[in-house]
Design a protein around this motif. Sequence first.
Motif, PDB file in Angstrom:
ATOM      1  N   ASP A 176       0.812  -1.218   0.000  1.00 24.95           N
ATOM      2  CA  ASP A 176       0.000   0.000   0.000  1.00 24.95           C
ATOM      3  C   ASP A 176       0.850   1.273   0.000  1.00 24.95           C
ATOM      4  O   ASP A 176       0.317   2.372   0.165  1.00 24.95           O
ATOM      5  N   ILE A 177       2.152   1.138  -0.192  1.00 33.25           N
ATOM      6  CA  ILE A 177       3.048   2.298  -0.266  1.00 33.25           C
ATOM      7  C   ILE A 177       3.120   2.770  -1.717  1.00 33.25           C
ATOM      8  O   ILE A 177       3.458   1.988  -2.609  1.00 33.25           O
ATOM      9  N   TRP A 191       1.100   4.778  -8.258  1.00 35.22           N
ATOM     10  CA  TRP A 191       0.362   3.536  -8.066  1.00 35.22           C
ATOM     11  C   TRP A 191       0.797   2.878  -6.757  1.00 35.22           C
ATOM     12  O   TRP A 191       1.790   3.277  -6.155  1.00 35.22           O
ATOM     13  N   THR A 192       0.047   1.877  -6.346  1.00 40.15           N
ATOM     14  CA  THR A 192       0.508   0.967  -5.306  1.00 40.15           C
ATOM     15  C   THR A 192       0.452  -0.447  -5.866  1.00 40.15           C
ATOM     16  O   THR A 192      -0.250  -0.719  -6.853  1.00 40.15           O
ATOM     17  N   HIS A 193       1.171  -1.346  -5.221  1.00 41.39           N
ATOM     18  CA  HIS A 193       1.153  -2.744  -5.646  1.00 41.39           C
ATOM     19  C   HIS A 193      -0.269  -3.306  -5.584  1.00 41.39           C
ATOM     20  O   HIS A 193      -0.754  -3.945  -6.534  1.00 41.39           O
ATOM     21  N   ARG A 194      -0.974  -3.054  -4.512  1.00 42.85           N
ATOM     22  CA  ARG A 194      -2.329  -3.589  -4.360  1.00 42.85           C
ATOM     23  C   ARG A 194      -3.268  -3.019  -5.429  1.00 42.85           C
ATOM     24  O   ARG A 194      -4.071  -3.752  -6.031  1.00 42.85           O
ATOM     25  N   PHE A 199      -6.306  -3.497 -10.607  1.00 46.63           N
ATOM     26  CA  PHE A 199      -6.545  -2.978 -11.952  1.00 46.63           C
ATOM     27  C   PHE A 199      -6.382  -4.089 -12.987  1.00 46.63           C
ATOM     28  O   PHE A 199      -7.214  -4.239 -13.899  1.00 46.63           O
ATOM     29  N   ILE A 200      -5.310  -4.874 -12.887  1.00 45.09           N
ATOM     30  CA  ILE A 200      -5.095  -5.983 -13.817  1.00 45.09           C
ATOM     31  C   ILE A 200      -6.249  -6.974 -13.742  1.00 45.09           C
ATOM     32  O   ILE A 200      -6.764  -7.445 -14.761  1.00 45.09           O
ATOM     33  N   SER A 201      -6.668  -7.286 -12.521  1.00 46.21           N
ATOM     34  CA  SER A 201      -7.753  -8.248 -12.319  1.00 46.21           C
ATOM     35  C   SER A 201      -9.066  -7.736 -12.898  1.00 46.21           C
ATOM     36  O   SER A 201      -9.783  -8.466 -13.607  1.00 46.21           O
ATOM     37  N   ASP A 202      -9.411  -6.478 -12.623  1.00 49.31           N
ATOM     38  CA  ASP A 202     -10.659  -5.910 -13.125  1.00 49.31           C
ATOM     39  C   ASP A 202     -10.659  -5.847 -14.648  1.00 49.31           C
ATOM     40  O   ASP A 202     -11.697  -6.091 -15.286  1.00 49.31           O
TER      41      ASP A 202
END
Length: 527
Positions: A176-177, A191-194, A199-202
């Motif tokens: 979340d950093i 961006w954050t990793h999460r 985004f990729i999943s959606d």
Amino acid sequence: METSTAAAGLNDRSLGWLRFMWDKATTEDDWSDQGEPHVWWDRYSEPPMCAFPRFDLAEMAYVLPMMLEATPAWREGYTRILDELARRYMTFWGAVDWNTLIGPDPNVDRYPPEWLAMAPESLRGRYALPGWTGNGVEPWGLQPDPIGSDGNLFYRGWLNLLLGIRRYVSDEPREDIPFEVSGYQNRSFSWTHRRMARFISDQLAARPQGTHCENTKIWLFCLSAAGLGLRLHDVLLGTTVNEPFLRWVSFAQKHYMGRDRKGRLDWVAFYYDPIEESLMTFPGRLGAYGALCLLHYLYPQDEQLGIDLYECAVRQLGWNNPDVPVIQWADDPQMLSTAMWMAREIGDDTTWNRLREICESRLQPRFFGEDDSRFAYWCGFPDPWPRGQINATLMMIECAEPGAWSRVFNKPMTGLSGEPTVHGVDYPLFGIRRTHHDRRRGALEIDTFAATPSQRGRPTSFTVGNLPTSEAIRVRVDGRPYESWRRTAVGSVEIDLPVDTHRIDVAYAPPHHLTPSGSGSDRKARP
């Protein structure tokens, strides 16, 4: 069939490759639009589609979580390398194709003949080949953000996998950093990793056919890598972002793969262009390479599909047939090493032995550099440095036991933050070959070596921390009681010794202590 075991620690080839990775990662160079990556970052292999240095960054990370099985108490060196890889990935040169290959390809009718085989025959001469990213082409237009775009899946997919590997190896919760990536005309995007994983999943959920990489191609290769990054995100963080990818796998088996009358996988598409409604497949035996390139990414997620892909490829190539010579129908060491890795994973001794002989006799494995302390395969290239992309997959057969790569995504060694740790190691002066926490005996075993052989005998020190609170700490070096150590904090000791090969035993339980059965488990590699 084994080339290394966690019980024995990292072998010499693995340690040599780790040293060269360290050199590459920690040597400063300029990845901004005003600079250029060091020549040893591989932007030469696999043209036209993979001749960009970020592929070296992403693939170089693969061996690090596998190496962790042999040294679970020592992770700081791996984490430093991963930080340097991720830092470069987010720069101008990390997304150089998205930032510079804008609009239609002006050289679409001037490709060399060998490249034209990568385009559907009916489109050759008027169709942008793999490698031309095409930011700005219809139907989406110019999109400055290399992550938040309709195309360019391969950029964010491999970045997500890289950050997932970093999260696993370091065990540091940084998902979340915020981080910044450099986009078109040096615009910066946060961006954050999460958020990137979501985004990729959606996007996958919204596009059952698959997300585009180069506009406007849907690549099975890139989607499979993106899915593996989502899989790792789920395993580590308890999310469900990989579910749309698994649905895509079912779609791909129906539309991008085919089976013969015996139910065996018979062909696999290279990519699909939904704008042109064209499916690109290689003819004849070359089609096997479309299956091979997916193995590292699909086998950890769908074991049976991975086996089907492998059997399809080696059957078509004849590599599993001892009655015919091994012929490489495409001169691609990565595909040879991928097949060899998979043969070792599933215990196909015939194919493993045949391909291993080719690897050892033709791909030029050798130690190099100062004191011959680096190792790589040179593969016949005249370059002053070994090719990173090719070695990234070749070294996956050297650095760990069979199954190590799949275990990262299915049975990761979580909870290591509660185990004894080794830190403050002066790498690459001094190195760690193996660690093993024997919970039953109440001791941490550490095998060391002189990572810079010319400095053997030089004094050094390191810290063993996170030990259970105990007054009974005892240190032995090379089988003898050792006194050159001191407590530095509760549960922490610092050990002084000369740089060399040592077996160090840090016991924290009273003599003759045995943990009751079932109260703990061994933290060396999983069987």
